[in-house]
Design a protein around this motif. Structure first.
Motif, mmCIF file in Angstrom:
data_model
loop_
_atom_site.group_PDB
_atom_site.id
_atom_site.type_symbol
_atom_site.label_atom_id
_atom_site.label_comp_id
_atom_site.label_asym_id
_atom_site.label_seq_id
_atom_site.Cartn_x
_atom_site.Cartn_y
_atom_site.Cartn_z
ATOM 1 N N CYS A 136 0.902 -1.549 0.182
ATOM 2 C CA CYS A 136 0.047 -0.198 0.450
ATOM 3 C C CYS A 136 0.710 1.336 0.062
ATOM 4 O O CYS A 136 1.645 1.178 1.059
ATOM 5 N N PRO A 137 0.779 1.825 -0.843
ATOM 6 C CA PRO A 137 1.742 2.893 -1.225
ATOM 7 C C PRO A 137 1.411 4.698 -0.771
ATOM 8 O O PRO A 137 1.852 5.182 0.022
ATOM 9 N N TYR A 138 -0.050 4.753 0.331
ATOM 10 C CA TYR A 138 -0.882 4.874 1.363
ATOM 11 C C TYR A 138 0.207 5.079 2.665
ATOM 12 O O TYR A 138 -0.062 5.979 3.489
ATOM 13 N N CYS A 139 0.534 3.580 2.820
ATOM 14 C CA CYS A 139 1.129 2.939 3.640
ATOM 15 C C CYS A 139 2.250 3.397 4.204
ATOM 16 O O CYS A 139 3.028 3.277 5.078
ATOM 17 N N HIS A 140 3.053 2.554 3.391
ATOM 18 C CA HIS A 140 4.117 2.595 3.162
ATOM 19 C C HIS A 140 5.149 3.482 2.524
ATOM 20 O O HIS A 140 6.329 3.754 2.340
ATOM 21 N N ARG A 145 10.000 6.710 -0.644
ATOM 22 C CA ARG A 145 10.000 7.573 -1.773
ATOM 23 C C ARG A 145 11.911 7.666 -2.610
ATOM 24 O O ARG A 145 12.605 7.563 -1.986
ATOM 25 N N ASP A 146 11.643 8.266 -3.956
ATOM 26 C CA ASP A 146 12.801 8.341 -4.277
ATOM 27 C C ASP A 146 13.683 6.980 -4.338
ATOM 28 O O ASP A 146 14.742 7.144 -5.064
ATOM 29 N N ILE A 165 2.532 3.738 -7.039
ATOM 30 C CA ILE A 165 3.688 4.104 -6.550
ATOM 31 C C ILE A 165 4.677 5.537 -7.557
ATOM 32 O O ILE A 165 5.025 5.830 -6.758
ATOM 33 N N ARG A 166 4.165 5.142 -8.508
ATOM 34 C CA ARG A 166 4.804 6.290 -9.204
ATOM 35 C C ARG A 166 5.085 7.843 -8.087
ATOM 36 O O ARG A 166 6.214 8.769 -8.933
ATOM 37 N N GLN A 167 3.794 8.435 -8.068
ATOM 38 C CA GLN A 167 3.326 9.370 -6.598
ATOM 39 C C GLN A 167 5.148 9.947 -6.345
ATOM 40 O O GLN A 167 5.398 10.667 -6.233
ATOM 41 N N TRP A 168 5.309 8.052 -6.080
ATOM 42 C CA TRP A 168 6.379 8.646 -4.654
ATOM 43 C C TRP A 168 6.996 8.066 -5.696
ATOM 44 O O TRP A 168 8.483 8.416 -4.559
ATOM 45 N N SER A 169 8.026 7.935 -6.521
ATOM 46 C CA SER A 169 8.879 7.247 -7.694
ATOM 47 C C SER A 169 9.100 7.799 -9.501
ATOM 48 O O SER A 169 8.071 6.898 -9.140
ATOM 49 N N ALA A 170 10.264 8.589 -8.783
ATOM 50 C CA ALA A 170 10.468 8.386 -11.031
ATOM 51 C C ALA A 170 10.794 7.302 -11.488
ATOM 52 O O ALA A 170 10.535 7.022 -12.083
ATOM 53 N N ALA A 224 18.274 -4.505 -10.963
ATOM 54 C CA ALA A 224 18.341 -3.467 -9.768
ATOM 55 C C ALA A 224 16.881 -3.435 -9.179
ATOM 56 O O ALA A 224 16.594 -2.114 -9.489
ATOM 57 N N ARG A 225 16.737 -3.505 -7.833
ATOM 58 C CA ARG A 225 15.762 -2.771 -6.768
ATOM 59 C C ARG A 225 15.530 -2.654 -5.526
ATOM 60 O O ARG A 225 16.457 -3.736 -5.275
ATOM 61 N N GLU A 226 15.142 -1.774 -4.799
ATOM 62 C CA GLU A 226 15.233 -1.590 -3.386
ATOM 63 C C GLU A 226 14.111 -1.947 -2.983
ATOM 64 O O GLU A 226 14.597 -2.117 -1.588
ATOM 65 N N VAL A 227 13.411 -2.345 -3.150
ATOM 66 C CA VAL A 227 12.011 -1.769 -2.445
ATOM 67 C C VAL A 227 10.801 -2.796 -3.696
ATOM 68 O O VAL A 227 10.558 -2.891 -4.987
#
Length: 321
Positions: A136-140, A145-146, A165-170, A224-227
């Motif tokens: 849930c992007p609203y939760c986490h 972000r970024d 999720i694009r709202q929180w990271s490009a 490569a991904r962090e999340v």
């Protein structure tokens, strides 16, 4: 939690999360005898904090629940550890039987047992759930972000999840995994928002030093991904209601199974209310708590109506001295 469980209550609340405790608090303050029976397995237990909850943002889930239990007990409510095995009709009320054999009776039931998140069968997802695997992007979303985020396609809402999720990271990558190919409209939407699409089945997550480092495809490629974000299949915890004829049904959005209830928590079974994630799969903590309070107020009103009806009957037909 106290293990005290008396023979009967005005209301038994099954489930001790935000919805259940909020409902129990409302009922206890209404001077109702109420018991919360909780199995101790909240959905948000893996999360580090509850977010988006006014005046409690970031509070650990366990602390929030402990405060709630103390408030319910402070008004005379009982909070009992246990798992409800069955709930059956008993005259004009219900008999509630716990897995350990204990029983109690309730005039009304408020069901707030929440749901279970079913994750895709991808190695590493369950182990990282609640840390660098989110839903849930609203939760986490603020917390990640970024960062480099991967969205694992797993259901009908996955493209919507990626666009959110694009709202929180490009830096968002959409993994098609085993889902059907994107429609032309979906592909255009993702491209327009700069979301990269990677085709191919995901074989697992790459973990380095106890941190997510990437997503591994079946062909060995590691992106490569962090999340990683994944839309789970959400299934209401309602097996104990089968004897009452109340069973989960498929959600219209295709995201799982829920117990239908109206805006006040009224279900198809007289005397049974539902609130929180068991009936609203997308409800966050604040919404669930509000729903619990709303349902509890209507439970109390229903009891008042019944008590008034009985009082009127007694008033019209007094028993001779």
């Amino acid at each position: 939690m106290t293990e005290r469980l008396t023979d009967s209550y005005d209301v038994v609340v099954v489930g001790g999360g935000a919805a259940g405790l909020s409902g129990a608090l409302t009922l206890a303050r209404a001077r109702r005898s109420v018991a919360v029976i909780d199995a101790g397995a909240p959905r948000n237990a893996p999360a580090q904090g509850v977010h988006g909850l006014l005046a409690r943002d970031g509070m650990p889930p366990a602390e929030l629940l402990e405060r709630g239990r103390a408030e319910v007990r402070g008004y005379g409510g009982h909070v009992v550890t246990g798992e409800v095995a069955t709930a059956t009709r008993d005259g004009d009320g219900f008999t509630v039987t716990l897995a350990d054999g204990r029983t109690t009776r309730a005039s009304r039931l408020l069901v707030t047992t929440g749901l279970v998140d079913e994750l895709p069968d991808v190695p590493g997802l369950r182990e990282r759930w609640g840390s660098d695997v989110m839903h849930c992007p609203y939760c986490h979303g603020w917390e990640v972000r970024d960062r480099a985020i991967g969205v694992l396609a797993s259901g009908p809402m996955s493209v919507h999840q990626a666009l959110l999720i694009r709202q929180w990271s490009a830096d968002v990558t959409y993994f098609t995994h085993t889902m059907p190919p994107l429609t032309d409209e979906q592909a255009e939407q993702l491209a327009a928002r700069g979301i990269r699409v990677v085709d191919g089945e995901v074989a697992g997550l790459e973990i380095v030093d106890d941190r997510l480092a990437g997503v591994r495809l079946a062909d060995g490629t590691v992106v490569a991904r962090e999340v990683v974000a994944v839309a789970t299949r959400m299934v209401a915890r309602a097996g104990f209601l089968t004897a009452l004829g109340l069973v989960p049904v498929a959600h219209p959005a295709g995201v799982g199974e829920y117990v239908p209830a109206d805006q006040y928590g009224v279900t198809d079974v007289p005397g049974v209310w539902a609130a929180g994630n068991i009936t609203d799969l997308a409800a966050q903590v604040g919404v669930a708590a509000a729903a619990g309070a709303t349902a509890a107020a209507h439970v109390n009103a229903d009891l008042v109506n019944e008590e008034t009806r009985r009082a009127v009957e007694a008033h019209r037909n007094p028993v001779p001295a």
